[in-house]
Scaffold this motif. Sequence first.
Motif, short mmCIF file in Angstrom:
data_model
loop_
_atom_site.label_atom_id
_atom_site.label_comp_id
_atom_site.label_asym_id
_atom_site.label_seq_id
_atom_site.Cartn_x
_atom_site.Cartn_y
_atom_site.Cartn_z
N GLU A 104 0.81 -1.21 0.00
CA GLU A 104 0.00 0.00 0.00
C GLU A 104 0.85 1.27 0.00
O GLU A 104 0.42 2.32 -0.47
CB GLU A 104 -0.91 0.02 1.23
CG GLU A 104 -2.04 -0.99 1.17
CD GLU A 104 -2.82 -1.05 2.48
OE1 GLU A 104 -2.52 -0.22 3.39
OE2 GLU A 104 -3.70 -1.91 2.61
N ASN A 105 2.07 1.19 0.53
CA ASN A 105 2.89 2.39 0.73
C ASN A 105 4.04 2.53 -0.25
O ASN A 105 4.77 3.52 -0.21
CB ASN A 105 3.43 2.40 2.16
CG ASN A 105 2.39 2.81 3.17
OD1 ASN A 105 2.17 3.99 3.39
ND2 ASN A 105 1.74 1.82 3.78
N VAL A 106 4.21 1.57 -1.14
CA VAL A 106 5.26 1.64 -2.16
C VAL A 106 4.62 1.90 -3.52
O VAL A 106 3.63 1.26 -3.87
CB VAL A 106 6.09 0.33 -2.18
CG1 VAL A 106 6.98 0.28 -3.40
CG2 VAL A 106 6.92 0.21 -0.91
N ASP A 107 5.19 2.84 -4.27
CA ASP A 107 4.66 3.13 -5.60
C ASP A 107 5.77 3.69 -6.49
O ASP A 107 6.95 3.61 -6.14
CB ASP A 107 3.47 4.10 -5.53
CG ASP A 107 3.81 5.40 -4.81
OD1 ASP A 107 4.99 5.84 -4.88
OD2 ASP A 107 2.92 5.99 -4.18
N GLU A 108 5.38 4.26 -7.62
CA GLU A 108 6.36 4.75 -8.59
C GLU A 108 7.17 5.94 -8.07
O GLU A 108 8.20 6.30 -8.66
CB GLU A 108 5.67 5.13 -9.91
CG GLU A 108 4.72 6.31 -9.84
CD GLU A 108 3.32 5.93 -9.40
OE1 GLU A 108 2.40 6.77 -9.55
OE2 GLU A 108 3.13 4.79 -8.91
N HIS A 109 6.72 6.56 -6.98
CA HIS A 109 7.44 7.70 -6.41
C HIS A 109 8.40 7.29 -5.28
O HIS A 109 9.09 8.14 -4.71
CB HIS A 109 6.45 8.74 -5.87
CG HIS A 109 5.54 9.29 -6.92
ND1 HIS A 109 6.00 10.00 -8.00
CD2 HIS A 109 4.18 9.19 -7.07
CE1 HIS A 109 4.97 10.36 -8.77
NE2 HIS A 109 3.87 9.87 -8.23
N THR A 110 8.45 6.01 -4.98
CA THR A 110 9.32 5.52 -3.91
C THR A 110 10.78 5.53 -4.36
O THR A 110 11.12 4.93 -5.38
CB THR A 110 8.93 4.10 -3.47
OG1 THR A 110 7.55 4.10 -3.06
CG2 THR A 110 9.81 3.62 -2.32
N ALA A 111 11.63 6.20 -3.59
CA ALA A 111 13.06 6.24 -3.91
C ALA A 111 13.82 5.12 -3.21
O ALA A 111 14.75 4.54 -3.78
CB ALA A 111 13.65 7.59 -3.53
N GLY A 112 13.43 4.83 -1.96
CA GLY A 112 14.18 3.82 -1.23
C GLY A 112 13.39 3.22 -0.09
O GLY A 112 12.44 3.81 0.43
N PHE A 128 8.54 -1.28 -9.32
CA PHE A 128 8.63 0.18 -9.21
C PHE A 128 10.05 0.74 -9.29
O PHE A 128 10.22 1.94 -9.45
CB PHE A 128 7.98 0.64 -7.90
CG PHE A 128 6.50 0.37 -7.82
CD1 PHE A 128 5.62 1.00 -8.68
CD2 PHE A 128 5.99 -0.52 -6.88
CE1 PHE A 128 4.25 0.77 -8.62
CE2 PHE A 128 4.62 -0.77 -6.80
CZ PHE A 128 3.75 -0.13 -7.68
N GLY A 129 11.06 -0.11 -9.15
CA GLY A 129 12.43 0.34 -9.35
C GLY A 129 12.98 1.27 -8.31
O GLY A 129 13.57 2.32 -8.64
N PHE A 130 12.84 0.95 -7.03
CA PHE A 130 13.41 1.76 -5.95
C PHE A 130 14.66 1.06 -5.40
O PHE A 130 14.97 -0.09 -5.74
CB PHE A 130 12.39 1.99 -4.83
CG PHE A 130 11.76 0.73 -4.31
CD1 PHE A 130 12.37 -0.03 -3.32
CD2 PHE A 130 10.53 0.29 -4.80
CE1 PHE A 130 11.79 -1.18 -2.83
CE2 PHE A 130 9.94 -0.87 -4.33
CZ PHE A 130 10.57 -1.61 -3.34
N LEU A 131 15.38 1.76 -4.53
CA LEU A 131 16.58 1.21 -3.91
C LEU A 131 16.24 0.55 -2.58
O LEU A 131 15.36 1.03 -1.84
CB LEU A 131 17.62 2.31 -3.67
CG LEU A 131 18.14 3.06 -4.89
CD1 LEU A 131 19.10 4.17 -4.46
CD2 LEU A 131 18.84 2.10 -5.85
N ILE A 132 16.92 -0.52 -2.26
CA ILE A 132 16.77 -1.19 -0.96
C ILE A 132 18.03 -0.95 -0.14
O ILE A 132 19.15 -1.18 -0.62
CB ILE A 132 16.52 -2.69 -1.13
CG1 ILE A 132 15.22 -2.94 -1.89
CG2 ILE A 132 16.49 -3.39 0.23
CD1 ILE A 132 14.93 -4.41 -2.17
N VAL A 133 17.84 -0.47 1.09
CA VAL A 133 18.95 -0.18 1.99
C VAL A 133 18.81 -1.05 3.23
O VAL A 133 17.83 -0.95 3.96
CB VAL A 133 18.96 1.30 2.41
CG1 VAL A 133 20.19 1.59 3.28
CG2 VAL A 133 18.94 2.22 1.18
N ALA A 134 19.80 -1.89 3.47
CA ALA A 134 19.80 -2.74 4.66
C ALA A 134 20.67 -2.10 5.74
O ALA A 134 21.85 -1.82 5.52
CB ALA A 134 20.33 -4.13 4.33
#
Length: 391
Positions: A172-180, A210-216
């Motif tokens: 619900e909270n991730v979309d095309e505007h999500t950067a990371g 959506f093509g965002f970055l994942i930061v662990a």
Amino acid sequence: MNNKEYESTHFFQTYKRLPVEIARGDGCYFVTKDGRRILDFFAGLAVNVLGYGDRDVLRAIIYQTKNYLHLSNFYLQDAQIELARILLEKSGYDRVFFSNSGTEAIEGAIKLVRRWGKTRQKHTIVSLQKAFHGRTMGSLSLMDRRKYRDGFEPFLPDVRHVPLNDTAALEENVDEHTAGFFFEPVQGEGGVRPVTAEFIDKLLELKKRFGFLIVADEIQTGIGRTGTFLACKQFSFKPDITIIAKALGGGLPVGAILAVEELNEVFPTGTHGTTFGGNPVACAAGKVVVTKVSDEGFQKSVQNKAERLRNQLLELQNQYPDIIKEIRGMGLMIGVDLHLPGAPFVEKLLEKDVLINCTDETVLRLLPPLVIGEKEIDRFVKVFEEILETI
């Protein structure tokens, strides 16, 4: 005026100090000024993975101090290069930025994500509820807990917080505007709660869409704590960015942003920097830590010791189900969730010369040095059982 009186009179009272004064450390123990020998199941908050007084770490520190303590990042430095080589080799990443601490590395990662997203019309960052990423303003923006945030508003805009392991909320909270998306593989301050494989699967599915970055944030889980060099290896994926600190410097302050090659162009010359980050003495110690901890035999020993500790704790849970609610965690990062407040258990254990930590009110957090022996594990369990018998 003794130390306690001076501290209470002149220090900001931001810490609740333990009622012991340490004279020195020795392996998995520390010795107090009044001669008590206390078994350390906290390791300086997951920092002292090789225990106290590792000879190779001390040797590396002494060698580097004879050359220089500090130059600044205007110069190439052997200690930084040597740590970077082995760190990137063992982690599988391509680029590194050294910082002073974990929270500073998180700040750098936020900048990296935001700058990457700027040219792609992506501005939102999503993180997890009950997370802990540090005490600086960017880190606090990624967190939702009032105990850390109250009074420090306003925070960074466009940050959303979703419950841990709630795939529907994530979607619900991730979309095309999500950067990371920022997350801890195991939430430490949040109660030693691991992320699930199902949640990671959904995260990767959404990343593909959506093509965002994942930061662990592997500040606490990284450098072998969970039985692999980085915890995310156990989920068979590599985030775009991983943050490490705590154990990295062998007791000296250093953190790092690890990133894939594609992000190198986001930080050109002058866009980010630090005076002390990558201090050569800390890097010299860090090379020893990474070399030792990344060894397959060492990691296997961590896994075996974690299994021994976990199995004995599960036995105690079976014996005392009205006190112990759940045993959870990864590797030698274990949470014992109680039906009762945890602080009195910490106090009683310390009275018996064993140090642990309580987090999230009811969770006993166990973070022993990774060089802990079977003898020390059995001693902790025995003392813990003695306390359970009195409840």
